[in-house]
Design an enzyme around this catalytic site. Structure first.
Site, PDB file in Angstrom:
ATOM      1  N   ASP A  69       0.715  -1.123   0.279  1.00 21.77           N
ATOM      2  CA  ASP A  69       0.456   0.251   0.241  1.00 21.77           C
ATOM      3  C   ASP A  69       0.474   1.074  -0.022  1.00 21.77           C
ATOM      4  O   ASP A  69       2.208   1.559   0.839  1.00 21.77           O
ATOM      5  CB  ASP A  69      -0.570  -0.348   1.401  1.00 21.77           C
ATOM      6  CG  ASP A  69      -1.830   0.650   0.528  1.00 21.77           C
ATOM      7  OD1 ASP A  69      -2.731   0.554   0.516  1.00 21.77           O
ATOM      8  OD2 ASP A  69      -2.706   2.033   1.308  1.00 21.77           O
ATOM      9  N   PHE A 148       2.393   8.151 -13.642  1.00 18.85           N
ATOM     10  CA  PHE A 148       0.927   7.796 -12.826  1.00 18.85           C
ATOM     11  C   PHE A 148       0.355   8.758 -11.693  1.00 18.85           C
ATOM     12  O   PHE A 148       1.372   9.249 -10.869  1.00 18.85           O
ATOM     13  CB  PHE A 148       0.097   6.727 -12.839  1.00 18.85           C
ATOM     14  CG  PHE A 148       0.951   5.741 -11.485  1.00 18.85           C
ATOM     15  CD1 PHE A 148       2.496   5.344 -11.513  1.00 18.85           C
ATOM     16  CD2 PHE A 148      -0.269   5.170 -10.358  1.00 18.85           C
ATOM     17  CE1 PHE A 148       2.396   4.666 -10.474  1.00 18.85           C
ATOM     18  CE2 PHE A 148       1.143   5.162  -9.351  1.00 18.85           C
ATOM     19  CZ  PHE A 148       2.037   4.746  -8.925  1.00 18.85           C
ATOM     20  N   TYR A 150       0.392  11.173  -8.365  1.00 20.65           N
ATOM     21  CA  TYR A 150       1.100  12.108  -8.122  1.00 20.65           C
ATOM     22  C   TYR A 150       2.282  13.071  -9.151  1.00 20.65           C
ATOM     23  O   TYR A 150       2.599  13.583  -8.638  1.00 20.65           O
ATOM     24  CB  TYR A 150       1.057  12.206  -6.578  1.00 20.65           C
ATOM     25  CG  TYR A 150      -0.878  11.998  -5.864  1.00 20.65           C
ATOM     26  CD1 TYR A 150      -1.023  13.514  -5.934  1.00 20.65           C
ATOM     27  CD2 TYR A 150      -0.956  10.921  -5.565  1.00 20.65           C
ATOM     28  CE1 TYR A 150      -2.136  13.263  -5.807  1.00 20.65           C
ATOM     29  CE2 TYR A 150      -1.841  11.026  -4.921  1.00 20.65           C
ATOM     30  CZ  TYR A 150      -3.010  11.761  -4.634  1.00 20.65           C
ATOM     31  OH  TYR A 150      -4.055  12.141  -4.176  1.00 20.65           O
TER      32      TYR A 150
HETATM   33  P1  IMP Z   1      -1.368   2.196  -4.635  1.00 20.45           P
HETATM   34  O1  IMP Z   1      -1.264   1.244  -3.010  1.00 20.45           O
HETATM   35  O2  IMP Z   1       0.134   1.400  -4.863  1.00 20.45           O
HETATM   36  O3  IMP Z   1      -2.435   1.758  -5.167  1.00 20.45           O
HETATM   37  O4  IMP Z   1      -1.283   3.445  -4.616  1.00 20.45           O
HETATM   38  C1  IMP Z   1      -1.909   4.427  -3.941  1.00 20.45           C
HETATM   39  C2  IMP Z   1      -2.068   5.853  -4.653  1.00 20.45           C
HETATM   40  O5  IMP Z   1      -1.085   6.773  -3.640  1.00 20.45           O
HETATM   41  C3  IMP Z   1      -1.786   5.930  -6.246  1.00 20.45           C
HETATM   42  O6  IMP Z   1      -3.021   5.869  -6.483  1.00 20.45           O
HETATM   43  C4  IMP Z   1      -1.510   6.787  -6.694  1.00 20.45           C
HETATM   44  O7  IMP Z   1      -2.491   8.057  -6.086  1.00 20.45           O
HETATM   45  C5  IMP Z   1      -0.193   7.275  -4.899  1.00 20.45           C
HETATM   46  N1  IMP Z   1       0.835   6.695  -5.921  1.00 20.45           N
HETATM   47  C6  IMP Z   1       1.721   5.626  -4.819  1.00 20.45           C
HETATM   48  N2  IMP Z   1       2.778   5.567  -5.804  1.00 20.45           N
HETATM   49  C7  IMP Z   1       2.755   5.963  -6.878  1.00 20.45           C
HETATM   50  C8  IMP Z   1       3.943   6.925  -8.043  1.00 20.45           C
HETATM   51  O8  IMP Z   1       4.897   6.266  -7.858  1.00 20.45           O
HETATM   52  N3  IMP Z   1       3.628   7.793  -8.390  1.00 20.45           N
HETATM   53  C9  IMP Z   1       2.574   8.923  -7.994  1.00 20.45           C
HETATM   54  N4  IMP Z   1       1.704   7.860  -7.462  1.00 20.45           N
HETATM   55  C10 IMP Z   1       1.892   7.371  -7.038  1.00 20.45           C
END
Ligand code: IMP
Length: 190
Positions: A69, A148, A150
């Site tokens: 996460d 993707f 931010y």
């Molecule tokens: P997840 O837990 O990897 O799905 O990340 C949750 C959310 O955090 C994503 O939907 C993005 O909005 C943001 N996020 C996580 N990692 C990145 C990154 O490497 N670049 C940009 N946004 C990120």
């Protein structure tokens, strides 16, 4: 060969970890263990959500499992968007989420932020967490087309460009996710 589940259906995340593990361990996705339900993400922070996903899958499907996460943590916004990063604006639209952040930071000088990933390994009722973080600042406007989330507003420390201006290879050397994955890899390889 030991079989473990990576609690995701994101094909690029699965491909990335398979490459790193060089076929030493068999990785299966949620689809491959027939886990098609929505896994409750009711944690109040990134650590909890990562833990809850790994625990849910490992206990229900009786398989060693890890889950990740991630989120963006902004100093001046008291840690927001944090665990709500994917839907900060109330939608899962990256543009809307970015605009909300930029609007909230209007006229704010402290632009310090970090990306954080927590990976939880869960097996036989015990667990271990691996954290990856990268510090940086939030730019004044969107810059760059890659990546993707931010990426287009995050400038990592010691760089003068955003994640969105980097190649995937460049980003994957320094990113929060890469740091956490390498810690997990060391653990699994031992
Ligand atoms: P997840 O837990 O990897 O799905 O990340 C949750 C959310 O955090 C994503 O939907 C993005 O909005 C943001 N996020 C996580 N990692 C990145 C990154 O490497 N670049 C940009 N946004 C990120």
């Amino acid at each position: 060969m030991k079989k473990i589940c990576f609690a995701t259906n994101n094909d690029s995340k699965i491909a990335e970890i398979k490459l790193l593990l060089q076929n030493k361990i068999e990785i299966v996705s949620l689809k491959e263990i027939n886990c098609i339900e929505d896994i409750p993400e009711i944690g109040t922070n990134i650590e909890e959500n990562s833990f809850l996903k790994a625990q849910y899958v490992s206990k229900k499907y009786k398989i060693p499992c890890f889950a990740d996460d991630s989120g963006l943590i902004i100093d001046a916004l008291k840690g927001e968007p944090g665990v709500n990063s994917s839907h900060y604006s109330g939608t899962r639209n990256d543009e809307d989420n970015i605009n909300k952040v930029l609007n909230k930071l209007t006229n704010i000088d402290n632009r310090k932020a970090k990306f954080k990933t927590v990976i939880t390994w869960y097996e036989n009722e015990s667990f271990k967490q691996f954290v990856g973080e990268i510090n940086g600042t939030i730019s004044l406007k969107k810059i760059g087309n890659g990546g993707f989330g931010y990426d287009s507003i995050f400038i990592p420390e010691n760089f003068d460009k955003t994640f969105a201006e980097m190649t995937t290879i460049e980003k994957n050397i320094i990113s929060h996710r890469a740091i956490a994955i390498h810690k997990l890899m060391n653990f699994l390889n031992n």
